[in-house]
Write an enzyme that holds these catalytic residues in place. Sequence first.
Site, PDB file in Angstrom:
ATOM      1  N   GLY A   9       0.699  -1.377   0.003  1.00 53.98           N
ATOM      2  CA  GLY A   9      -0.094   0.082  -0.115  1.00 53.98           C
ATOM      3  C   GLY A   9       0.849   1.268   0.099  1.00 53.98           C
ATOM      4  N   PRO A  13       6.357   8.681  -4.668  1.00 50.25           N
ATOM      5  CG  PRO A  13       6.261  10.405  -3.765  1.00 50.25           C
ATOM      6  CD  PRO A  13       6.692   9.045  -3.513  1.00 50.25           C
ATOM      7  N   GLY A  16      11.160  12.380  -7.836  1.00 53.99           N
ATOM      8  CA  GLY A  16      12.058  13.035  -6.626  1.00 53.99           C
ATOM      9  C   GLY A  16      13.407  13.775  -6.880  1.00 53.99           C
ATOM     10  N   GLY A  18      17.233  14.132  -6.860  1.00 55.57           N
ATOM     11  CA  GLY A  18      18.484  13.728  -6.906  1.00 55.57           C
ATOM     12  C   GLY A  18      19.338  14.296  -5.965  1.00 55.57           C
ATOM     13  CG  ASP A  43      18.115   8.799  -5.400  1.00 52.40           C
ATOM     14  OD1 ASP A  43      17.450   7.387  -5.262  1.00 52.40           O
ATOM     15  OD2 ASP A  43      19.441   8.820  -6.003  1.00 52.40           O
ATOM     16  CE1 TYR A  48      25.483   8.692  -5.165  1.00 43.94           C
ATOM     17  CE2 TYR A  48      23.313   9.680  -4.583  1.00 43.94           C
ATOM     18  CZ  TYR A  48      24.039   8.890  -5.661  1.00 43.94           C
ATOM     19  OH  TYR A  48      23.383   8.271  -6.471  1.00 43.94           O
ATOM     20  CE  LYS A  77      20.487   5.485  -5.466  1.00 46.93           C
ATOM     21  NZ  LYS A  77      21.054   6.728  -5.077  1.00 46.93           N
ATOM     22  CG  HIS A 110      24.885   2.963  -5.301  1.00 45.64           C
ATOM     23  ND1 HIS A 110      25.217   4.025  -4.504  1.00 45.64           N
ATOM     24  CD2 HIS A 110      24.802   3.453  -6.768  1.00 45.64           C
ATOM     25  CE1 HIS A 110      25.273   5.236  -5.320  1.00 45.64           C
ATOM     26  NE2 HIS A 110      24.966   4.947  -6.450  1.00 45.64           N
TER      27      HIS A 110
HETATM   28  P1  NDP Z   1      20.530  14.583 -14.229  1.00 42.85           P
HETATM   29  O1  NDP Z   1      20.509  13.770 -15.497  1.00 42.85           O
HETATM   30  O2  NDP Z   1      19.675  14.550 -13.090  1.00 42.85           O
HETATM   31  O3  NDP Z   1      21.443  15.745 -14.404  1.00 42.85           O
HETATM   32  C1  NDP Z   1      21.652  16.557 -13.439  1.00 42.85           C
HETATM   33  C2  NDP Z   1      22.442  17.736 -13.944  1.00 42.85           C
HETATM   34  O4  NDP Z   1      21.359  18.583 -14.757  1.00 42.85           O
HETATM   35  C3  NDP Z   1      23.067  18.930 -12.995  1.00 42.85           C
HETATM   36  O5  NDP Z   1      24.212  19.240 -13.821  1.00 42.85           O
HETATM   37  C4  NDP Z   1      22.058  19.899 -12.866  1.00 42.85           C
HETATM   38  O6  NDP Z   1      22.627  21.141 -12.489  1.00 42.85           O
HETATM   39  C5  NDP Z   1      21.339  19.915 -14.168  1.00 42.85           C
HETATM   40  N1  NDP Z   1      19.859  20.479 -14.280  1.00 42.85           N
HETATM   41  C6  NDP Z   1      19.048  19.867 -13.345  1.00 42.85           C
HETATM   42  N2  NDP Z   1      17.805  20.594 -13.784  1.00 42.85           N
HETATM   43  C7  NDP Z   1      17.940  21.054 -14.852  1.00 42.85           C
HETATM   44  C8  NDP Z   1      17.176  21.834 -15.629  1.00 42.85           C
HETATM   45  N3  NDP Z   1      15.910  21.717 -15.331  1.00 42.85           N
HETATM   46  N4  NDP Z   1      17.843  22.272 -16.795  1.00 42.85           N
HETATM   47  C9  NDP Z   1      19.012  22.024 -17.248  1.00 42.85           C
HETATM   48  N5  NDP Z   1      19.953  21.689 -16.269  1.00 42.85           N
HETATM   49  C10 NDP Z   1      19.374  20.901 -15.196  1.00 42.85           C
HETATM   50  O7  NDP Z   1      21.913  13.681 -13.392  1.00 42.85           O
HETATM   51  P2  NDP Z   1      22.402  12.881 -12.218  1.00 42.85           P
HETATM   52  O8  NDP Z   1      23.504  12.000 -12.652  1.00 42.85           O
HETATM   53  O9  NDP Z   1      22.658  13.761 -10.922  1.00 42.85           O
HETATM   54  O10 NDP Z   1      21.040  11.964 -12.044  1.00 42.85           O
HETATM   55  C11 NDP Z   1      20.116  12.241 -11.051  1.00 42.85           C
HETATM   56  C12 NDP Z   1      20.108  11.336  -9.770  1.00 42.85           C
HETATM   57  O11 NDP Z   1      20.144  10.115  -9.881  1.00 42.85           O
HETATM   58  C13 NDP Z   1      21.354  11.542  -8.796  1.00 42.85           C
HETATM   59  O12 NDP Z   1      21.530  12.888  -8.356  1.00 42.85           O
HETATM   60  C14 NDP Z   1      21.265  10.419  -8.041  1.00 42.85           C
HETATM   61  O13 NDP Z   1      20.330  10.869  -7.051  1.00 42.85           O
HETATM   62  C15 NDP Z   1      20.755   9.347  -8.910  1.00 42.85           C
HETATM   63  N6  NDP Z   1      21.657   8.566  -9.623  1.00 42.85           N
HETATM   64  C16 NDP Z   1      21.897   7.228  -9.105  1.00 42.85           C
HETATM   65  C17 NDP Z   1      22.838   6.498  -9.610  1.00 42.85           C
HETATM   66  C18 NDP Z   1      22.963   5.082  -9.253  1.00 42.85           C
HETATM   67  O14 NDP Z   1      23.893   4.619  -9.714  1.00 42.85           O
HETATM   68  N7  NDP Z   1      22.137   4.544  -8.553  1.00 42.85           N
HETATM   69  C19 NDP Z   1      23.747   7.105 -10.536  1.00 42.85           C
HETATM   70  C20 NDP Z   1      23.486   8.429 -11.242  1.00 42.85           C
HETATM   71  C21 NDP Z   1      22.482   9.294 -10.679  1.00 42.85           C
HETATM   72  P3  NDP Z   1      22.107  22.260 -11.461  1.00 42.85           P
HETATM   73  O15 NDP Z   1      22.398  21.117 -10.045  1.00 42.85           O
HETATM   74  O16 NDP Z   1      23.331  23.160 -11.319  1.00 42.85           O
HETATM   75  O17 NDP Z   1      20.885  22.574 -11.512  1.00 42.85           O
HETATM   76  C1  1BO Z   2      29.535   6.487  -7.720  1.00 42.69           C
HETATM   77  C2  1BO Z   2      28.088   6.733  -7.554  1.00 42.69           C
HETATM   78  C3  1BO Z   2      27.470   6.797  -8.869  1.00 42.69           C
HETATM   79  C4  1BO Z   2      25.887   7.850  -8.682  1.00 42.69           C
HETATM   80  O1  1BO Z   2      25.123   7.002  -8.067  1.00 42.69           O
END
Ligand code: NDP
Ligand code: 1BO
Length: 327
Positions: A9, A13, A16, A18, A43, A48, A77, A110
């Site tokens: 249940g 959302p 989220g 990142g 997330d 991190y 993670k 992770h």
């Molecule tokens: P994203 O694809 O979310 O891109 C983030 C980048 O885009 C940042 O440089 C941000 O800059 C910029 N950005 C954000 N919003 C906008 C917008 N509206 N217009 C233009 N640019 C924008 O990349 P991530 O790799 O960070 O992925 C998101 C999240 O996923 C991570 O933060 C993490 O929580 C998770 N993740 C998990 C992984 C895993 O191994 N499980 C691997 C990679 C990510 P700014 O902050 O300056 O706005």
């Molecule tokens: C090394 C961690 C990548 C982003 O989740």
Amino acid sequence: MRTYSFDNGDTLPAIGLGTWLSAPGEVGAAVKEAIRVGYRHIDCAAIYGNEAEVGAALRECFAAGVVKREELWITSKLWNTAHAEDAVLPALKKTLADLGLDYLDLYLIHWPVALRPGVHMPRSGADMISLEELPLGATWRGMEAAADAGLARHIGVSNHSVKKLRGLLDGARRRPEVNQIELHPYLQQPAMLEFCAAENVHLTAYSPLGAGGRPDFFRGDEAEPVLLEETTLAAIAARHGATPAQVLIAWGVQRGTSVIPKSVKPRRIAENLAAGELTLSDADMAAIRELDRHRRYLQGNPWVIDGGPFTMETLWDEAPEALEAAR
Ligand code: NDP
Ligand code: 1BO
């Protein structure tokens, strides 16, 4: 805001926040701003290095009555150094202490990659442990124990191929409920979507905007295409009076995935959440489908090193042709 329901249940959302690479001194403000404008899904991850600041921000939000704990979905993670079955619970307890929480909504393995204890990132093959020596099934038993203890309401994996996920599903006492993977129009992974739909595993899309801020150690050698500059997305965005980022997020939500864009900028944090109100047409979705080129922005290169247990093929369980296409 669209939500996804689990068997118990609980609801996740669809959009989220990142927090990877959200710097100290910035991440807390980003989390507070996100919650203020309506995010209810954050997330996180131990690696991190910012969970204590996220936790302080959460505590401020609770104390100010902005949100209650039970209204939030918090994911974290397990880092690669804690894959031994008896290392999982201590790692989770450290994350909970940093976040100042009694439980997580979701705890993920992770990467399907094990590192020797104390190794942050591997510098040689000797820093890594093969999956033969430390199988993912052992790590999964530690995750199940964490769920049994009530410290994680849901458990799952990240960066797992269909093959690795199937291996876990086959032997699991508790099924992985989520796989968090890279998903965006250049990496659409239709076979993974089909498998997860059939197995009732929810997919979360990471790097949905193309991971523009990713560090060099996750970049390929050659010039990589910039997803946010894709002209098809710009044209769709213009038709809807939206931004390319909003089109990317709406696309992920319309495919039934949750999407976790990272930003530390208040304007973008709000812009990304507002993508939940954008509906793409069938023609938009069809045009975006044509963009697939199996391009990974996070190719996993830190885990493929001389003398180590992985090749790109065994990390992703993909044929060399698919990996070539991703480069
Ligand atoms: P994203 O694809 O979310 O891109 C983030 C980048 O885009 C940042 O440089 C941000 O800059 C910029 N950005 C954000 N919003 C906008 C917008 N509206 N217009 C233009 N640019 C924008 O990349 P991530 O790799 O960070 O992925 C998101 C999240 O996923 C991570 O933060 C993490 O929580 C998770 N993740 C998990 C992984 C895993 O191994 N499980 C691997 C990679 C990510 P700014 O902050 O300056 O706005
Ligand atoms: C090394 C961690 C990548 C982003 O989740």
